[in-house]
Design a protein around this motif. Structure first.
Motif, PDB file in Angstrom:
ATOM      1  N   ILE A   8       0.833  -1.208   0.000  1.00 58.05           N
ATOM      2  CA  ILE A   8       0.000   0.000   0.000  1.00 58.05           C
ATOM      3  C   ILE A   8       0.864   1.253   0.000  1.00 58.05           C
ATOM      4  N   THR A   9       1.906   1.279   0.826  1.00 59.28           N
ATOM      5  CA  THR A   9       2.781   2.462   0.878  1.00 59.28           C
ATOM      6  C   THR A   9       3.673   2.580  -0.353  1.00 59.28           C
ATOM      7  N   ILE A  17       1.339   7.440  -3.211  1.00 61.62           N
ATOM      8  CA  ILE A  17       1.871   7.519  -1.846  1.00 61.62           C
ATOM      9  C   ILE A  17       3.394   7.606  -1.875  1.00 61.62           C
ATOM     10  N   ARG A  18       4.017   6.817  -2.748  1.00 61.46           N
ATOM     11  CA  ARG A  18       5.485   6.816  -2.794  1.00 61.46           C
ATOM     12  C   ARG A  18       6.036   8.173  -3.208  1.00 61.46           C
ATOM     13  N   ARG A  19       5.392   8.828  -4.162  1.00 61.41           N
ATOM     14  CA  ARG A  19       5.900  10.119  -4.642  1.00 61.41           C
ATOM     15  C   ARG A  19       5.603  11.253  -3.664  1.00 61.41           C
ATOM     16  N   LYS A  20       4.441  11.191  -3.014  1.00 60.24           N
ATOM     17  CA  LYS A  20       4.058  12.283  -2.124  1.00 60.24           C
ATOM     18  C   LYS A  20       4.631  12.104  -0.727  1.00 60.24           C
ATOM     19  N   PHE A  21       4.735  10.849  -0.282  1.00 60.03           N
ATOM     20  CA  PHE A  21       5.264  10.558   1.057  1.00 60.03           C
ATOM     21  C   PHE A  21       6.391   9.542   0.925  1.00 60.03           C
ATOM     22  N   PHE A  22       7.490   9.993   0.335  1.00 59.86           N
ATOM     23  CA  PHE A  22       8.583   9.067   0.044  1.00 59.86           C
ATOM     24  C   PHE A  22       9.159   8.455   1.312  1.00 59.86           C
ATOM     25  N   GLN A  23       9.286   9.234   2.372  1.00 64.62           N
ATOM     26  CA  GLN A  23       9.864   8.697   3.595  1.00 64.62           C
ATOM     27  C   GLN A  23       9.015   7.579   4.176  1.00 64.62           C
ATOM     28  N   VAL A  24       7.676   7.721   4.082  1.00 68.91           N
ATOM     29  CA  VAL A  24       6.795   6.648   4.560  1.00 68.91           C
ATOM     30  C   VAL A  24       7.055   5.379   3.763  1.00 68.91           C
ATOM     31  N   PHE A  25       7.129   5.518   2.437  1.00 72.00           N
ATOM     32  CA  PHE A  25       7.425   4.357   1.588  1.00 72.00           C
ATOM     33  C   PHE A  25       8.789   3.766   1.933  1.00 72.00           C
ATOM     34  N   TYR A  26       9.780   4.623   2.087  1.00 74.70           N
ATOM     35  CA  TYR A  26      11.151   4.157   2.285  1.00 74.70           C
ATOM     36  C   TYR A  26      11.287   3.350   3.571  1.00 74.70           C
ATOM     37  N   TYR A  27      10.748   3.867   4.659  1.00 69.41           N
ATOM     38  CA  TYR A  27      10.942   3.196   5.944  1.00 69.41           C
ATOM     39  C   TYR A  27      10.051   1.966   6.090  1.00 69.41           C
ATOM     40  N   THR A  28       8.814   2.013   5.606  1.00 68.17           N
ATOM     41  CA  THR A  28       7.954   0.836   5.718  1.00 68.17           C
ATOM     42  C   THR A  28       8.444  -0.300   4.822  1.00 68.17           C
ATOM     43  N   HIS A  29       9.154   0.040   3.742  1.00 65.68           N
ATOM     44  CA  HIS A  29       9.647  -1.014   2.859  1.00 65.68           C
ATOM     45  C   HIS A  29      10.730  -1.854   3.529  1.00 65.68           C
ATOM     46  N   HIS A  30      11.329  -1.338   4.584  1.00 64.18           N
ATOM     47  CA  HIS A  30      12.323  -2.124   5.316  1.00 64.18           C
ATOM     48  C   HIS A  30      11.683  -3.172   6.218  1.00 64.18           C
ATOM     49  N   LEU A  31      10.365  -3.235   6.208  1.00 62.95           N
ATOM     50  CA  LEU A  31       9.675  -4.316   6.917  1.00 62.95           C
ATOM     51  C   LEU A  31       9.837  -5.653   6.198  1.00 62.95           C
ATOM     52  N   TYR A  32      10.554  -5.654   5.069  1.00 65.64           N
ATOM     53  CA  TYR A  32      10.796  -6.916   4.378  1.00 65.64           C
ATOM     54  C   TYR A  32      11.506  -7.917   5.287  1.00 65.64           C
ATOM     55  N   GLN A  91      18.413   7.635   4.053  1.00 65.31           N
ATOM     56  CA  GLN A  91      17.907   7.638   2.682  1.00 65.31           C
ATOM     57  C   GLN A  91      19.042   7.646   1.656  1.00 65.31           C
ATOM     58  N   TRP A  92      18.898   6.741   0.672  1.00 68.61           N
ATOM     59  CA  TRP A  92      19.792   6.698  -0.483  1.00 68.61           C
ATOM     60  C   TRP A  92      19.002   7.063  -1.730  1.00 68.61           C
ATOM     61  N   HIS A  93      19.594   7.898  -2.580  1.00 73.44           N
ATOM     62  CA  HIS A  93      18.903   8.334  -3.794  1.00 73.44           C
ATOM     63  C   HIS A  93      19.807   8.106  -5.015  1.00 73.44           C
ATOM     64  N   PRO A  94      19.239   7.519  -6.091  1.00 72.86           N
ATOM     65  CA  PRO A  94      20.036   7.223  -7.293  1.00 72.86           C
ATOM     66  C   PRO A  94      20.093   8.411  -8.249  1.00 72.86           C
ATOM     67  N   PHE A  95      21.269   8.584  -8.878  1.00 76.56           N
ATOM     68  CA  PHE A  95      21.449   9.640  -9.876  1.00 76.56           C
ATOM     69  C   PHE A  95      22.325   9.115 -11.000  1.00 76.56           C
ATOM     70  N   GLU A 117      13.330  18.744  -7.048  1.00 77.14           N
ATOM     71  CA  GLU A 117      11.957  18.375  -7.371  1.00 77.14           C
ATOM     72  C   GLU A 117      11.245  17.702  -6.200  1.00 77.14           C
ATOM     73  N   GLY A 118      11.984  17.056  -5.308  1.00 78.70           N
ATOM     74  CA  GLY A 118      11.389  16.372  -4.167  1.00 78.70           C
ATOM     75  C   GLY A 118      11.896  16.942  -2.865  1.00 78.70           C
ATOM     76  N   GLN A 119      11.501  16.312  -1.771  1.00 75.03           N
ATOM     77  CA  GLN A 119      11.874  16.818  -0.451  1.00 75.03           C
ATOM     78  C   GLN A 119      13.374  16.726  -0.216  1.00 75.03           C
ATOM     79  N   TRP A 120      13.968  15.580  -0.563  1.00 73.37           N
ATOM     80  CA  TRP A 120      15.392  15.393  -0.319  1.00 73.37           C
ATOM     81  C   TRP A 120      16.227  16.308  -1.212  1.00 73.37           C
TER      82      TRP A 120
END
Length: 704
Positions: free
Chosen positions: A251-252, A257-272, A355-359, A379-382
């Motif tokens: 869901i996150t 959700i991922r684009r608007k609340f990237f931090q929520v997506f990033y941290y919840t994805h570590h629930l893997y 947070q890690w971001h690709p470029f 373009e984003g928060q980071w």
């Protein structure tokens, strides 16, 4: 000799992969079940036990593919590059065949592979259900009727489909140890497969859980069954936790959700981590061996990336463009080589500790020996935080050099070869910041031709689509190449979609744009230069050592920790104790691999690494957007988007029927438009006289 070795290794890879696929095809059949029971009975009496058999049969093939793949890529790098484009059946299958706004652009290879995987899922489900319905043994505990039994078995078999998706789920998101690299698929392009597999896995897991709960509800057994954590057999509570965790992550991860609340997506994805652990407890160790290769390689990849990102380096300089983009220049070991379109991941602790971001890399390792550069657009928060930090530091300080900004780096990660540049004619289409990977390509091509290496295209056309004319400043690093290249022809066409001007040339637009502001940073706190991942052969050795240690640890635990009465030799489901021992063996193997990798990295840092000097850090690039009359042959258009059908048709005529490589980096809508134009171009050329060109479509992602 190298070509012969590559051929032998390629055949070996094909055989191992074919055997692994055959295993998945045979596993649901009664034939495989009868053979497997006899094999497990014999293996249980051996030193390694049934664990060794499960590891060798289910886990080792995919691990071996990764190990041999490293060796293949190492030899591939030594092979001379072939300039001439190759028209083959595989090249034709790589062209776009399906363009859909929901699933994007699909080539023939992708459609074929996806279809085969779907057929495997259908086959697995059909064979399992047929065998279950033939038996139709009543379940004494539940006393299910015929339709209830069938529904219950169908829900159970959906869990196996979810397991098949999980077996492949983590492979596309590997970076350094990716088996996709020797297939020529870049990391950022393979992420889409991770999304597809994750969606399918959650879908089947939801059917599995919902169907089971439905039967429990009919028999009024929900309260009795859902809280069970028995010592042996299926642990239902663990499965419920795993399913709930997967739903939260999916869901996150939704695009909005991922684009608007990237931090929520990033941290919840570590629930893997939670999901994988409870999947093990739910399914047992026998089922876990099917998905273990992806988990094992992912854990090794993660630890190697953590080791590589230490110690931190620093930003040498930042060039601030008027379009709210920043070019960061970082120190690099001159022996570090990377292919164009490579990607690095950045973490700036002063902005975010995790947070890690690709470029995409904009520099060329052949041109820039001591530095590596990326362009970051706000373009984003980071990225906005980084832009504000650099701008404020510049305004608040009057010194020639600003305070050091520590940066952790992973990568660079890129294609195993430069096959996408083998065509005589290249059509590169970029949207906005998507032009960044093409900057490194043009710089690489310039260096190759200036050194007398005739190994690259004769004709290049760059289509650059932007919203405002000031975004042209992103081309600053390749303006000298556009003016000075004589060995091959480069044509630039800029399309400005949200401005209307008449009779204005590209040279005039460039001269009207304010120059970029350069900020130099202090390097007194570090002298560390980026040197990239370990050599491929070292990574293969680390994988081998970790695999052997895992098997030995599991064997020792099975022999000396579990008493003979507790060993489930003839039992289908494993106990929680055995699952915990598998986790312990896995931890020991990963730690051993990390120790080996740390030792290799320490030796490299102390004995081999080239450290940059303070003089190199002060030698910042000069900023100049002043254009000469040599740019008058290039075009700029205002007030509309490009007509890609006309562009492809005209470029095809100019190329004289030669094969054309089409590289696209931009929004999904742009990629779909170009893919459709390429497909229509192929259809229209079928009845044309003369040599028919072949379009090789390559999509580069700049957002993950």
């Amino acid at each position: 000799m190298t070509r012969l070795s590559l051929l032998i290794i390629k055949l070996l890879l094909i055989l191992i992969f074919a055997g692994w696929v055959a295993l998945w095809v045979l596993k649901p059949t009664e034939f495989w079940t009868s053979i497997w029971k006899d094999a497990e009975g014999k293996a249980s009496a051996s030193v390694f036990g049934y664990n060794g058999l499960d590891f060798v049969v289910y886990t080792f093939p995919l691990t071996a593919l990764s190990i041999i793949g490293f060796i293949y890529m190492e030899l591939k790098q030594r092979e001379p590059r072939n300039r001439q484009g190759r028209t083959s059946a595989f090249t034709s299958l790589s062209s776009p065949l399906l363009v859909n706004p929901y699933i994007g652009v699909l080539s023939g290879v992708q459609i074929l592979t996806s279809s085969l995987f779907i057929m495997l899922l259908v086959w697995t489900f059909y064979i399992r259900i047929c065998n279950d319905f033939k038996k139709m043994t009543p379940i004494k505990t539940f006393k299910l009727g015929p339709w209830q039994y069938k529904l219950f078995r169908m829900a159970t078999r959906c869990g196996l489909l979810s397991e098949a998706c999980l077996a492949l789920l983590l492979l596309p998101v590997l970076r350094g140890m990716s088996i996709f690299r020797f297939l020529g698929i870049q990391f950022e392009a393979s992420v889409r497969y991770h999304v597809w597999l994750g969606t399918a896995m959650v879908f089947f897991a939801t059917l599995h859980g919902a169907g089971t709960f439905f039967i429990w509800g009919i028999k009024h057994r929900i309260q009795d069954e859902m809280w069970k954590w028995q010592k042996k057999g299926r642990i239902y509570l663990a499965g419920e936790i795993a399913l709930a965790t997967a739903l939260v992550m999916s869901i996150t991860a939704l695009p909005r959700i991922r684009r608007k609340f990237f931090q929520v997506f990033y941290y919840t994805h570590h629930l893997y981590i939670v999901f994988i652990l409870f999947f093990l407890f739910h399914g047992g160790d026998r089922h876990f061996y099917m998905v273990f290769p992806g988990v094992f390689l992912f854990a090794l990849d993660k630890l190697l990336r953590v080791i590589q990102s230490r110690p931190e380096t620093c930003i040498l300089s930042a060039r601030v463009f008027p379009c709210k983009a920043i070019e960061l220049t970082l120190p690099k070991d001159p022996r570090l080589k990377y292919a164009p379109t490579s990607v690095i991941f950045l973490k700036i602790p002063s902005i975010s500790m995790f947070q890690w971001h690709p470029f995409s890399i904009t520099s060329s390792s052949s041109v820039d020996e001591h530095t590596i550069s990326v362009i970051v657009k706000s373009e984003g928060q980071w990225t906005s935080s980084l832009h504000r930090k650099i701008i404020h530091d510049e305004l608040d300080s009057e010194a020639d050099q600003r305070e050091c900004i520590p940066v952790a780096i992973e990568g660079p990660y890129g294609p195993a070869s430069m096959e996408f540049l083998r065509y005589n004619n290249l059509l590169m289409v970029a949207g906005g910041i998507g032009v960044t990977p093409f900057l490194s390509i043009l710089r690489e091509l310039t260096c190759s031709t200036s050194n007398g290496r005739n190994a690259y295209p004769d004709r290049i056309q760059l289509i650059f689509t932007i919203k405002k004319s000031q975004d042209v400043c992103l081309l600053e690093s390749i303006l000298p190449q556009l003016r000075d290249i004589q060995q091959f022809h480069v044509k630039l066409k800029v399309f400005v979609t949200r401005e209307n001007q008449i009779g204005v040339t590209l040279r005039e637009v460039i001269n009207d744009i304010p120059g970029a502001q350069i900020t130099n940073f202090s390097t007194t706190n570090t002298s560390y230069a980026v040197h990239g991942p370990e050599r491929l052969l070292w990574m293969a050795a680390i994988t081998i050592v970790s695999s052997v240690i895992f098997l030995l640890s599991l064997t020792v635990f099975s022999r000396f920790v579990i008493t003979p009465g507790q060993k489930p030799a003839a039992q289908k489901n494993s106990s929680t104790q055995i699952d915990l021992l598998l986790v312990c063996s896995f931890t020991i193997a990963i730690i051993s691999g990390a120790i080996m990798a740390s030792a290799i990295r320490f030796k490299r840092l102390t004995n081999e690494l080239h450290l940059f000097s303070d003089k190199q850090s002060k030698a910042g690039k000069q900023s100049s957007l002043e254009a000469s009359r040599d740019l008058d042959e290039h075009e700029i258009h205002f007030g509309g988007r490009p007509n890609f059908q006309d562009i492809i048709s005209s470029f095809t005529r100019e190329s004289g029927g030669s094969d054309v490589g089409v590289l696209v980096c931009g929004p999904e809508g742009m990629k779909e438009s170009i893919a459709s134009a390429c497909r229509r171009g192929l259809v229209s050329q079928r009845n044309a006289k003369g040599k028919r060109p072949n379009f090789s479509f390559h999509s580069l992602n700049f957002t993950l």
